[in-house]
Design an enzyme around this catalytic site. Structure first.
Site, PDB file in Angstrom:
ATOM      1  N   CYS A  38       0.823  -1.213   0.000  1.00 61.12           N
ATOM      2  CA  CYS A  38       0.000   0.000   0.000  1.00 61.12           C
ATOM      3  C   CYS A  38       0.856   1.261   0.000  1.00 61.12           C
ATOM      4  O   CYS A  38       0.579   2.212  -0.743  1.00 61.12           O
ATOM      5  CB  CYS A  38      -0.950  -0.002   1.199  1.00 61.12           C
ATOM      6  SG  CYS A  38      -2.236  -1.254   1.082  1.00 61.12           S
ATOM      7  N   HIS A  61       2.455   1.726  -3.412  1.00 58.01           N
ATOM      8  CA  HIS A  61       1.415   2.118  -4.366  1.00 58.01           C
ATOM      9  C   HIS A  61       1.108   3.612  -4.235  1.00 58.01           C
ATOM     10  O   HIS A  61       1.055   4.343  -5.237  1.00 58.01           O
ATOM     11  CB  HIS A  61       0.167   1.264  -4.103  1.00 58.01           C
ATOM     12  CG  HIS A  61      -1.005   1.587  -4.949  1.00 58.01           C
ATOM     13  ND1 HIS A  61      -1.396   0.797  -6.002  1.00 58.01           N
ATOM     14  CD2 HIS A  61      -1.905   2.605  -4.895  1.00 58.01           C
ATOM     15  CE1 HIS A  61      -2.480   1.320  -6.567  1.00 58.01           C
ATOM     16  NE2 HIS A  61      -2.808   2.407  -5.906  1.00 58.01           N
ATOM     17  N   GLU A  62       0.904   4.077  -2.997  1.00 55.25           N
ATOM     18  CA  GLU A  62       0.531   5.484  -2.791  1.00 55.25           C
ATOM     19  C   GLU A  62       1.714   6.425  -3.029  1.00 55.25           C
ATOM     20  O   GLU A  62       1.533   7.518  -3.574  1.00 55.25           O
ATOM     21  CB  GLU A  62      -0.055   5.690  -1.394  1.00 55.25           C
ATOM     22  CG  GLU A  62      -1.282   4.841  -1.081  1.00 55.25           C
ATOM     23  CD  GLU A  62      -2.441   4.944  -2.064  1.00 55.25           C
ATOM     24  OE1 GLU A  62      -2.464   5.842  -2.930  1.00 55.25           O
ATOM     25  OE2 GLU A  62      -3.355   4.106  -1.979  1.00 55.25           O
ATOM     26  N   ILE A  63       2.917   6.022  -2.665  1.00 58.57           N
ATOM     27  CA  ILE A  63       4.089   6.860  -2.945  1.00 58.57           C
ATOM     28  C   ILE A  63       4.305   6.963  -4.451  1.00 58.57           C
ATOM     29  O   ILE A  63       4.644   8.038  -4.963  1.00 58.57           O
ATOM     30  CB  ILE A  63       5.331   6.353  -2.189  1.00 58.57           C
ATOM     31  CG1 ILE A  63       5.143   6.613  -0.681  1.00 58.57           C
ATOM     32  CG2 ILE A  63       6.603   7.036  -2.698  1.00 58.57           C
ATOM     33  CD1 ILE A  63       6.201   5.973   0.210  1.00 58.57           C
ATOM     34  N   LEU A 122       2.064   9.659  -5.619  1.00 58.18           N
ATOM     35  CA  LEU A 122       2.607  10.989  -5.306  1.00 58.18           C
ATOM     36  C   LEU A 122       3.687  11.396  -6.304  1.00 58.18           C
ATOM     37  O   LEU A 122       3.877  12.578  -6.572  1.00 58.18           O
ATOM     38  CB  LEU A 122       3.191  11.017  -3.891  1.00 58.18           C
ATOM     39  CG  LEU A 122       2.216  10.795  -2.739  1.00 58.18           C
ATOM     40  CD1 LEU A 122       2.963  10.803  -1.419  1.00 58.18           C
ATOM     41  CD2 LEU A 122       1.099  11.831  -2.745  1.00 58.18           C
TER      42      LEU A 122
END
Length: 163
Positions: free
Chosen positions: A130, A133-135, A138
């Site tokens: 997770c 994925h989120e980095i 960004l």
């Protein structure tokens, strides 16, 4: 806490890198709570400010109701473990579309809390997936870019038919 409008793939805002957060104030806290309301309404387990068209480095994760929400300002990966794992990923910006992605099973990362204090953590398993994925989001790397061209094209065609 008010849910925000989520950008949908292929919105160009999903490929735009985010800027570091420099001001840690009540407005940031309010925005983070709005992102939390948004991910709960979606539903999902993670969201970035970029998913709602605000290009600052903010991630909200709520991996389980028991653990509650976590907020990460300016996260960055410091190191990757050697082992990899495959996990089925998707995005709130592309509801219903999922595919397996291979990523390192462990990372060490640093971030700031909403009050600006610094922290470092190790993440393994689902948590690691997770955060990566989120980095990526960004950094302007939508999760589809982690797929082979064949898998990506097939998934996009299937998703577009289902919309």
């Amino acid at each position: 806490m008010a849910p925000l409008t989520i950008l949908r793939y292929p919105d160009p805002g999903l490929s735009k890198p985010c800027q570091p957060i420099t001001v840690f104030d009540a407005a940031l806290e309010t925005f983070a709570q709005d992102l939390l309301a948004t991910i709960r309404a979606a539903p999902g387990v993670g969201i970035t400010a970029a998913h709602v068209g605000v290009h600052i480095r903010l991630v909200v994760l709520e991996l389980s109701a028991k653990d509650g929400p976590r907020f990460y300002a300016n996260p960055e990966i410091l190191s990757f473990g050697e082992q990899v794992m495959r996990y089925t990923e998707g995005s709130v910006s592309m509801p219903g579309a999922t595919e397996e992605v291979e990523r390192p099973a462990m990372i060490r990362f640093r971030y700031q809390r909403l009050d600006g204090t610094h922290a470092e953590e190790d993440a393994t398993g689902f948590y690691s997936v997770c955060m990566q994925h989120e980095i990526d989001q960004l950094d302007g790397v939508f999760w589809l870019k982690r797929l082979s061209r064949l898998k990506r094209d097939r998934l996009v065609r299937k998703w577009e038919k289902g919309r």
